[in-house]
Scaffold this active site. Structure first.
Site, PDB file in Angstrom:
ATOM      1  N   GLU A   1      -3.859  -7.917  -2.689  1.00 62.64           N
ATOM      2  CA  GLU A   1      -2.579  -7.665  -2.023  1.00 62.64           C
ATOM      3  C   GLU A   1      -2.159  -8.939  -1.313  1.00 62.64           C
ATOM      4  OE1 GLU A   1      -2.366  -4.317   0.638  1.00 62.64           O
ATOM      5  OE2 GLU A   1      -2.502  -2.854  -0.969  1.00 62.64           O
TER       6      GLU A   1
ATOM      7  N   ASP B   1       3.127  -4.775  11.629  1.00 64.69           N
ATOM      8  CA  ASP B   1       1.877  -5.517  11.702  1.00 64.69           C
ATOM      9  C   ASP B   1       1.429  -5.804  13.126  1.00 64.69           C
ATOM     10  OD1 ASP B   1       1.001  -6.056   8.951  1.00 64.69           O
ATOM     11  OD2 ASP B   1       2.995  -6.921   8.772  1.00 64.69           O
TER      12      ASP B   1
ATOM     13  N   TYR C   1      -0.950   4.140  -0.962  1.00 67.68           N
ATOM     14  CA  TYR C   1      -1.603   3.453   0.150  1.00 67.68           C
ATOM     15  C   TYR C   1      -1.555   4.387   1.340  1.00 67.68           C
ATOM     16  CZ  TYR C   1      -2.634  -0.554   3.266  1.00 67.68           C
ATOM     17  OH  TYR C   1      -3.192  -1.424   4.174  1.00 67.68           O
TER      18      TYR C   1
END
Lengths: 398, 270
Positions: free
Chosen positions: B49, B60, B175
């Site tokens: 990834e 993030d 995911y």
């Protein structure tokens, strides 16, 4: 006449708006949408909101005829919608109260907010104190420095102010950090977004809470002048004070002008004029005009006014621009400062630097129009918070 | 069949789980990128990834934010990331590469241009954090026209009804975000992940990868017992961050190797 009914059920204003967030936030936004849908038509909620606006904020805010300044300019009459007279000194409190009332009904004990100039942070800290909620305010470290007085106000009101050190350390980074907090504390936390941006339902909800500005203005204009103004003028950063004034007028033919920050001049590249200089893209949960480079990276913006120093703009403004319902123009730091001083001088009113952008455009427009024309300018906030910035611009140190 | 599906099929036959390391493209410097990718494969990565650097990485934590800022100092944009993958493909045609990033760089390039260039560079899947399925119809169409998998996230807060909707659109693998929070967070609750995965399993026909907050071999092993793939990002980026430049490849190799061993120790439950 086509009745304006945007956004659609998923928050779209034409191609703009929507819900562009990571999966973890989706269910919280859906919950917020459902709860807001329920309370926006709930008589008790609306009655409490109206009560708070009247007794706590001090509404309705008057419309004031800036007669001396208008005479000096020699043209149209400039009328000011006095949001600067609200409790905490700006329009931001209208929305903060609305969202806090919703947070209480949703059983959230902790509120978070992002702030640029500090006005929305102060408004959020204020309502958190008023309703006994814990309040965390994220603020770029650059803004913490240039808005020290507002940081202290928030602390006095019991809020925790967290300086954000990532990215450009301004409003956009404060928003990123608030989103990160929300995704981590999603169960007990309500995110009070301060402007008409972010994912659906925020742009719609903030607009609805701010629309009191335009609704009052419609009534006041009829009562006091027997007619509606010839144009509405408001500054646009994210665009909440502008949409608050414009929204009730959208079905009319009245001219609407949003004034963006042209900073050191459009050609300098140091500005925050997303609508006139940006391109559509996705940031902070919605599709809208953004100031970005060719790789889609968000570019640092500049404005003397921290509240306009944001690379995006509310999606509804993006739509109003594309559909030509509203016009958007830029005013530089220097032009805004000139209008700031003019209002001090001619009217004894110290305006916020944000609002000074709207005033500066009114000062350009008024002399081109006949004396019987009426320009309604949203004086969205007072300038006490800007003393240090204005003094610095005039090379004065205290 | 896509490279991603091929890899998962092969692993299933071997009773093994996939290791998916995440690194930010261009971090710590663009010249190191392709060697780093090969090193990850050598150490046992099944799928790579690659994070596309973005100025405002909202989902993030601090580690990946810093890596994005380092890459941006070199001006690494989406075009450069695609070139890096193209370069990688000269020596590796088997390892799937998935781009993970935010919407705006893709918006700036345009869906059609991006999909065509991504295909030409050898990209196998794309995960755009802030394109939820509801806003992705046209996006997925463009990816599929180029046989690129559209990868979507599921989270602890995704309601069951929505799981079905995501399952319909998801390709390659799903995911699963293991925690409420940002990447690299420290509040991973393995029991909660186990509970959620049991319920997801019956509704998701494709492999499920788990990421966010997997910081050591123990967690990697535990997750490998529950999921089809383990995604590790922030921990690897910390290794890059804390290593002298000349030791980066060796140290990252050692770390990924140890994650690989831990994952292979996990008994296969599915």
């Amino acid at each position: 006449m086509k009745v304006y009914d945007l956004p659609d059920s998923r928050g779209h204003f034409g191609p703009y708006g929507g819900i562009f967030v990571a999966e973890t936030l989706i269910s919280a936004l859906e919950d917020l949408r459902i709860q807001y849908d329920r309370y926006r038509n709930d008589a008790d909620f609306q009655a409490e909101f109206a009560y708070e606006l009247k007794h706590y904020v001090g509404r309705p805010s008057p419309i004031y005829h800036a007669k001396r300044w208008s005479e000096h300019l020699g043209g149209a009459q400039i009328l000011l919608k006095r949001e600067d007279l609200n409790h905490t000194g700006a329009h931001k409190i209208n929305n903060a109260i609305g969202q806090a009332l919703l947070a209480r009904r949703m059983g959230k004990s902790r509120v978070i907010a992002e702030t640029g100039a500090g006005q929305h942070g102060v408004a959020s800290a204020t309502v958190a104190a008023r309703y006994g909620m814990k309040c965390i305010v994220y603020m770029g470290s650059v803004d913490v420095e240039r808005q020290a007085a507002n940081v202290y106000r928030m602390k006095l009101l019991g809020a925790t102010v967290i300086p954000v050190e990532s990215g450009s350390r301004t409003l956009k980074d404060a928003l990123n950090e608030a989103m990160r907090d929300w995704v981590t504390n999603i169960t007990d936390t309500f995110y009070i977004i301060g402007t008409v941006a972010g994912p659906h339902p925020y742009p719609m909800m903030v607009r609805d809470f701010q629309a009191i500005i335009g609704r009052e203005a419609m009534t006041q204009m009829q009562e006091e002048y027997g007619r509606q103004p010839d144009a509405l003028i408001a500054c646009v950063g994210g665009g909440s004070n502008a949409i608050g004034l414009f929204y009730p007028y959208l079905d009319s033919a009245i001219r609407m002008i949003g004034v963006e920050a042209a900073g050191r001049g459009i050609e300098s590249g140091q500005h925050a004029a997303a609508l006139t200089q940006g391109r559509p893209g996705v940031l902070h949960g919605n599709r809208t005009y953004l100031i970005q480079d060719e790789n889609g990276q968000i570019i640092e913006t500049h404005s003397i006014s921290a509240g306009l120093d944001y690379p995006g703009v509310g999606p509804e403004h993006a739509w109003l621009k594309d559909s030509n319902r509203a016009e958007y123009i830029g005013i530089t730091d220097d032009q805004a400062l000139e209008a700031f001083h003019a209002l001090c001088h001619y009217e004894g009113i110290i305006p916020a630097l944000e609002s000074s952008h709207a005033l500066a455009y009114a000062a350009q427009l008024a002399p081109t129009l006949a004396r019987d024309k009426l320009l309604l300018v949203n004086l969205s906030g007072r300038g006490d918070k800007d003393m240090a910035t204005v003094a610095q611009a005039s090379d004065i140190t205290f | 069949m896509s490279r991603i599906t091929t890899v998962f099929d092969k692993l299933r036959q071997q009773n093994r789980k996939a290791l998916i390391p995440f690194i930010t493209a261009g971090d710590p410097e663009p010249a190191l990128m392709v060697p780093l990718m090969h090193e990850l494969v050598k150490a046992g990565a099944d799928i790579l990834e690659l994070g596309v650097p973005f100025s405002d990485p909202m989902a993030d934590g601090p580690t990946i934010q810093r890596s994005s800022e380092r890459a941006l100092k070199y001006g690494v944009g989406l075009k450069d990331v695609l070139s890096m993958v193209e370069e990688f493909r000269k020596d590796d045609t088997g390892t799937p590469v998935v781009l993970m990033g935010y919407a705006n760089p893709v918006e700036a390039m345009g869906y059609e241009t991006f999909a065509a260039r991504a295909k030409a560079s050898g990209i196998d899947g794309v995960l755009t954090v802030d394109y939820p399925p509801e806003e992705s119809e046209e996006w997925v169409e463009h990816l599929n026209r180029q046989q690129i998998d559209a990868i979507f996230l599921l989270s602890p807060t995704t309601p069951q009804a929505r799981v079905e909707q995501v399952a319909k659109m998801a390709q390659g693998y799903v995911y699963y975000v293991s925690l409420k929070g940002v990447t690299g967070a420290a509040n991973l609750d393995l029991r909660d992940v186990a509970d959620k995965l049991i319920r997801l399993r019956s509704r998701i026909p494709i492999p499920i990868g788990v990421g966010f907050g997997i910081r050591d071999s123990m967690a990697a092993k535990a997750v490998a017992e529950l999921a089809d793939a383990v995604v590790v990002g922030s921990r690897i980026i910390e290794e890059i961050e804390n290593s002298a430049k000349e030791n980066i490849l060796t140290n990252v190799y050692r770390l990924v190797r140890s994650l690989r061993s831990a994952i292979d120790e996990a008994g296969s439950k599915h």
